[in-house]
Design a protein around this motif. Structure first.
Motif, PDB file in Angstrom:
ATOM      1  N   GLU A   1       3.913   2.419   7.020  1.00 44.81           N
ATOM      2  CA  GLU A   1       2.967   1.632   7.809  1.00 44.81           C
ATOM      3  C   GLU A   1       2.167   2.513   8.760  1.00 44.81           C
ATOM      4  N   SER A   2       2.754   3.626   9.220  1.00 50.52           N
ATOM      5  CA  SER A   2       2.016   4.531  10.097  1.00 50.52           C
ATOM      6  C   SER A   2       0.868   5.222   9.375  1.00 50.52           C
ATOM      7  N   LEU A   3       0.897   5.212   8.042  1.00 50.08           N
ATOM      8  CA  LEU A   3      -0.162   5.820   7.236  1.00 50.08           C
ATOM      9  C   LEU A   3      -1.303   4.846   6.957  1.00 50.08           C
ATOM     10  N   GLY A   4      -1.158   3.635   7.464  1.00 51.93           N
ATOM     11  CA  GLY A   4      -2.172   2.620   7.205  1.00 51.93           C
ATOM     12  C   GLY A   4      -1.976   1.917   5.881  1.00 51.93           C
ATOM     13  N   ALA A   5      -0.766   2.022   5.309  1.00 51.39           N
ATOM     14  CA  ALA A   5      -0.466   1.395   4.024  1.00 51.39           C
ATOM     15  C   ALA A   5       0.383   0.148   4.234  1.00 51.39           C
ATOM     16  N   ILE A   6       0.390  -0.722   3.236  1.00 51.80           N
ATOM     17  CA  ILE A   6       1.230  -1.910   3.226  1.00 51.80           C
ATOM     18  C   ILE A   6       2.571  -1.539   2.612  1.00 51.80           C
ATOM     19  N   PHE A   7       3.646  -1.712   3.364  1.00 50.45           N
ATOM     20  CA  PHE A   7       4.973  -1.339   2.871  1.00 50.45           C
ATOM     21  C   PHE A   7       5.545  -2.428   1.982  1.00 50.45           C
ATOM     22  N   VAL A   8       6.106  -2.026   0.833  1.00 47.53           N
ATOM     23  CA  VAL A   8       6.859  -2.926  -0.034  1.00 47.53           C
ATOM     24  C   VAL A   8       8.141  -2.213  -0.434  1.00 47.53           C
ATOM     25  N   GLU A   9       9.267  -2.888  -0.237  1.00 47.67           N
ATOM     26  CA  GLU A   9      10.554  -2.294  -0.577  1.00 47.67           C
ATOM     27  C   GLU A   9      10.766  -2.300  -2.088  1.00 47.67           C
ATOM     28  N   TYR A  10      11.274  -1.180  -2.614  1.00 44.81           N
ATOM     29  CA  TYR A  10      11.536  -1.109  -4.045  1.00 44.81           C
ATOM     30  C   TYR A  10      12.760  -1.958  -4.398  1.00 44.81           C
ATOM     31  N   GLY A  11      12.973  -2.181  -5.683  1.00 43.01           N
ATOM     32  CA  GLY A  11      14.153  -2.906  -6.131  1.00 43.01           C
ATOM     33  C   GLY A  11      13.814  -4.236  -6.782  1.00 43.01           C
ATOM     34  N   PRO A  12      14.832  -4.951  -7.216  1.00 43.84           N
ATOM     35  CA  PRO A  12      14.623  -6.238  -7.905  1.00 43.84           C
ATOM     36  C   PRO A  12      13.722  -7.175  -7.109  1.00 43.84           C
ATOM     37  N   GLY A  13      12.819  -7.841  -7.817  1.00 36.18           N
ATOM     38  CA  GLY A  13      11.899  -8.764  -7.160  1.00 36.18           C
ATOM     39  C   GLY A  13      10.637  -8.130  -6.625  1.00 36.18           C
ATOM     40  N   ILE A  14      10.405  -6.847  -6.936  1.00 34.01           N
ATOM     41  CA  ILE A  14       9.269  -6.156  -6.344  1.00 34.01           C
ATOM     42  C   ILE A  14       7.932  -6.756  -6.786  1.00 34.01           C
ATOM     43  N   VAL A  15       7.833  -7.207  -8.027  1.00 30.58           N
ATOM     44  CA  VAL A  15       6.566  -7.791  -8.492  1.00 30.58           C
ATOM     45  C   VAL A  15       6.203  -9.004  -7.644  1.00 30.58           C
ATOM     46  N   GLN A  16       7.163  -9.849  -7.387  1.00 31.31           N
ATOM     47  CA  GLN A  16       6.887 -11.039  -6.588  1.00 31.31           C
ATOM     48  C   GLN A  16       6.549 -10.671  -5.146  1.00 31.31           C
ATOM     49  N   ARG A  17       7.238  -9.655  -4.602  1.00 39.98           N
ATOM     50  CA  ARG A  17       6.949  -9.247  -3.220  1.00 39.98           C
ATOM     51  C   ARG A  17       5.519  -8.747  -3.081  1.00 39.98           C
ATOM     52  N   VAL A  18       5.046  -8.013  -4.080  1.00 36.12           N
ATOM     53  CA  VAL A  18       3.664  -7.536  -4.031  1.00 36.12           C
ATOM     54  C   VAL A  18       2.696  -8.707  -4.182  1.00 36.12           C
ATOM     55  N   HIS A  19       2.980  -9.602  -5.109  1.00 40.59           N
ATOM     56  CA  HIS A  19       2.096 -10.754  -5.317  1.00 40.59           C
ATOM     57  C   HIS A  19       2.028 -11.647  -4.079  1.00 40.59           C
ATOM     58  N   ASP A  20       3.104 -11.671  -3.303  1.00 42.04           N
ATOM     59  CA  ASP A  20       3.103 -12.464  -2.074  1.00 42.04           C
ATOM     60  C   ASP A  20       2.156 -11.886  -1.031  1.00 42.04           C
ATOM     61  N   LEU A  21       1.843 -10.610  -1.162  1.00 47.76           N
ATOM     62  CA  LEU A  21       1.008  -9.930  -0.175  1.00 47.76           C
ATOM     63  C   LEU A  21      -0.438  -9.739  -0.623  1.00 47.76           C
ATOM     64  N   LEU A  22      -0.625  -9.553  -1.930  1.00 50.61           N
ATOM     65  CA  LEU A  22      -1.939  -9.190  -2.446  1.00 50.61           C
ATOM     66  C   LEU A  22      -2.245  -9.939  -3.742  1.00 50.61           C
ATOM     67  N   PRO A  23      -3.515 -10.246  -3.967  1.00 53.60           N
ATOM     68  CA  PRO A  23      -3.868 -10.949  -5.203  1.00 53.60           C
ATOM     69  C   PRO A  23      -3.750 -10.087  -6.443  1.00 53.60           C
ATOM     70  N   LYS A  24      -3.991  -8.765  -6.308  1.00 55.33           N
ATOM     71  CA  LYS A  24      -3.937  -7.898  -7.485  1.00 55.33           C
ATOM     72  C   LYS A  24      -3.774  -6.448  -7.082  1.00 55.33           C
ATOM     73  N   VAL A  25      -3.334  -5.648  -8.039  1.00 59.23           N
ATOM     74  CA  VAL A  25      -3.260  -4.190  -7.899  1.00 59.23           C
ATOM     75  C   VAL A  25      -4.166  -3.590  -8.958  1.00 59.23           C
ATOM     76  N   ASP A  26      -5.022  -2.670  -8.569  1.00 62.63           N
ATOM     77  CA  ASP A  26      -6.002  -2.100  -9.504  1.00 62.63           C
ATOM     78  C   ASP A  26      -5.519  -0.835 -10.196  1.00 62.63           C
ATOM     79  N   ALA A  27      -4.574  -0.119  -9.590  1.00 65.24           N
ATOM     80  CA  ALA A  27      -4.089   1.133 -10.189  1.00 65.24           C
ATOM     81  C   ALA A  27      -2.746   1.489  -9.576  1.00 65.24           C
ATOM     82  N   ILE A  28      -1.988   2.301 -10.296  1.00 64.13           N
ATOM     83  CA  ILE A  28      -0.694   2.790  -9.815  1.00 64.13           C
ATOM     84  C   ILE A  28      -0.680   4.311  -9.890  1.00 64.13           C
TER      85      ILE A  28
END
Length: 303
Positions: free
Chosen positions: A183-210
């Motif tokens: 978060e100090s880097l100006g990024a949105i933190f998401v914890e790795y592990g089971p359920g990560i897809v849903q955690r990201v979707h709860d925060l953002l509508p889409k991801v454009d690249a990995i």
């Protein structure tokens, strides 16, 4: 000269201090008196033998691939460098950074800006330059979203900052103890592990690249977030290929080194050096990176 390396492939137990003959630069090389050496995951992977088929070494070998210091000798056909210049760059083949002296390839060496410390400069040839290369390869536009998988290491920290400055929305995937850093880097933190897809979707509508720095099952867990977007990995091309992804294409030139060093000098990029370890305790530096506890960069100091 004194160096830290290994005489056979294996685990941390094969690491040792070595007394080696002095080295002389070949054509296209520089002899650098080492001030600092960056520590990277690739260092222990080379020692463990994971890369011996693609990067065979003559043993004993010295650890380390990125270095900063002062030029002490200039090889044939090298222009633009002189004895006494303060530089940073990538080590030449069959040379290593954890040593009193190292050889660098002149084409992959740049002058150190006066306002950039030797410590920070030693983190740039691998970590920051890889981050820069990945962002160029991904070619995202302002406003798009980049997910960095395994964002708390040196490459991830640099990527988050460079991407943020390009106007990208950055998602950093890491362990729970890395939230404050991400978060100090100006990024949105998401914890790795089971359920990560849903955690990201709860925060953002889409991801454009990995941009993947974890590989394996960690990459497989986040890949479903993309709908045809690009995946670039820095370490696991086989898993990335399962989803149409590719290995990061490294530029490895002084041009890129000068660009990232300029960002540091201007205060746009902080390498986030977590720990500076004296050369006499090099084992601790390697261990911190190998077990994955480092937040940002670890550097070995020789002065």
């Amino acid at each position: 000269m004194r160096a830290y390396g290994f005489r056979e492939y294996g685990g941390p137990e094969v690491q040792e201090y070595l007394d080696l003959d002095p080295v002389e630069p070949m054509a296209g090389e520089l002899l650098v008196e080492v001030a600092a050496a960056g520590v990277n995951p690739v260092d222990w992977k080379i020692r463990a033998g994971h890369m011996k088929d693609v990067r065979p070494l003559e043993l004993p070998a010295v650890l380390g691939t990125e270095v900063s210091g002062v030029v002490r000798a200039v090889g044939k056909d090298v222009e633009g460098f002189a004895v006494g210049d303060e530089v940073f760059g990538s080590t030449a083949p069959d040379s290593g950074a954890y040593a009193e002296f190292a050889l660098t390839t002149a084409a992959a060496t740049a002058h150190k800006p006066p306002h950039v410390s030797f410590t920070d400069a030693a983190t740039l040839p691998v970590a920051a330059a890889t981050a820069y290369d990945a962002l160029v390869q991904l070619g995202l536009e302002e406003g798009q979203t980049l997910l960095i998988n395994g964002a708390s290491g040196g490459v991830g920290v640099a990527t988050a900052q460079l991407a943020r400055d390009q106007g990208l929305t950055v998602v950093g995937v890491a362990g729970p103890d890395k939230r404050e850093l991400i978060e100090s880097l100006g990024a949105i933190f998401v914890e790795y592990g089971p359920g990560i897809v849903q955690r990201v979707h709860d925060l953002l509508p889409k991801v454009d690249a990995i941009f993947d720095l974890a590989g394996g099952d960690g990459l497989r867990a986040v890949a479903p977030l993309l709908d045809g977007g690009p995946i670039v990995t820095a370490g696991d091309p086989a898993t990335a290929a399962e989803f149409g992804g590719v290995m990061v294409e490294r530029d490895r030139t002084a041009r890129v080194l000068a660009i990232v060093a300029g960002h540091v000098a201007e205060g746009k990029l902080d390498p986030r050096v977590e720990d500076v370890v004296p050369f006499e305790e090099a084992e601790k530096a390697v261990a911190a990176v190998e077990v994955g506890h480092a937040k940002g960069k670890v550097v070995i100091s020789l002065r």
